[in-house]
Write a protein that holds these residues in place. Structure first.
Motif, short mmCIF file in Angstrom:
data_model
loop_
_atom_site.label_atom_id
_atom_site.label_comp_id
_atom_site.label_asym_id
_atom_site.label_seq_id
_atom_site.Cartn_x
_atom_site.Cartn_y
_atom_site.Cartn_z
N TYR A 197 0.84 -1.21 0.00
CA TYR A 197 0.00 0.00 0.00
C TYR A 197 0.87 1.25 0.00
CZ TYR A 197 -4.53 -2.28 0.71
OH TYR A 197 -5.68 -3.01 0.54
N ASP A 201 -4.19 4.97 1.19
CA ASP A 201 -3.24 3.85 1.06
C ASP A 201 -2.17 3.92 2.13
OD1 ASP A 201 -4.49 2.64 -1.09
OD2 ASP A 201 -3.35 3.76 -2.59
N LYS A 234 -3.74 2.69 5.39
CA LYS A 234 -3.88 1.23 5.36
C LYS A 234 -2.52 0.56 5.55
CE LYS A 234 -7.82 0.86 2.20
NZ LYS A 234 -8.21 0.45 0.83
N GLY A 235 -1.53 1.09 4.85
CA GLY A 235 -0.18 0.52 4.94
C GLY A 235 0.37 0.59 6.35
#
Length: 198
Positions: free
Chosen positions: A145, A165, A168-169
């Motif tokens: 991500y 992203d 999320k990462g």
């Protein structure tokens, strides 16, 4: 040092390394970016050393020995990326590769552990290996991500859309690191129990 002791020492060093790296991956407000970098670097160095000692302690060729060697190479790949490259796409790709190698090594070692689950130490090792595989896979996905966010940022020249992203990462990295750390501690406990029972 006898092989059994070498395996226990290696498992202890690997557990300390995973905990160190997990602290470095966690966004504590009191940790500077440099401190997080150092914790990740030293954590992976300790993990690689611990896995190498465990492999050395196993003596004869087995899936567990090969798995520990693969995990040590995975840690070395992450360390190389941290030491040799500035933060960016190539470093992220090396981190993804290193985490996937660690997951692969854990899966190989798990194959050996599943052959003999006759004592409680083996059960700890099995659960510990499964947790480490899950944790490493989550970290690789989290870095994926991050890589996607970096590529999107480069392509558009803006941060738009990459924040999600990045979040999320980071979440996957933090949870994956701590799951791996928990699994490493369980594997260490299992190693100690196994050696006491033998």
């Amino acid at each position: 040092m006898e092989n059994e002791q070498l395996e226990i020492v290696g498992a202890a060093i690997a557990a300390i390394g995973t905990i160190t790296a997990a602290v470095g991956s966690t966004p504590f407000w009191w940790l500077s970016e440099q401190a997080k970098y150092n914790l990740n670097l030293w954590g992976n160095l300790l993990q690689g050393t611990g896995n190498a000692l465990e492999a050395d302690g196993q003596g004869e060729i087995s899936l567990e020995k090969i798995g520990n060697e693969i995990q040590a190479v995975g840690n070395s790949t992450i360390v190389a990326g941290l030491l040799l490259l500035e933060e960016g796409e190539t470093q992220t790709r090396l981190t993804i590769s290193g985490n996937l190698m660690q997951a692969l090594g854990g899966a190989a070692a798990l194959g050996d552990e599943l052959k003999d689950d006759s004592n409680i130490g083996e059960v700890y090792s099995i659960v510990g290996n499964i947790m480490q595989i899950i944790g490493n896979s989550m970290q690789a996905l989290g870095d994926g991500y991050d890589l996607r966010a970096e590529e999107l940022e480069e392509a558009t020249g803006t941060d738009n859309g990459s924040d999600e992203d990045n979040n999320k990462g980071e979440v996957l990295n933090v949870f994956g690191s701590w799951i791996q750390a928990g699994g490493s501690v369980l594997s260490f406990i299992g190693q100690v129990i196994e050696e006491e029972e033998e």
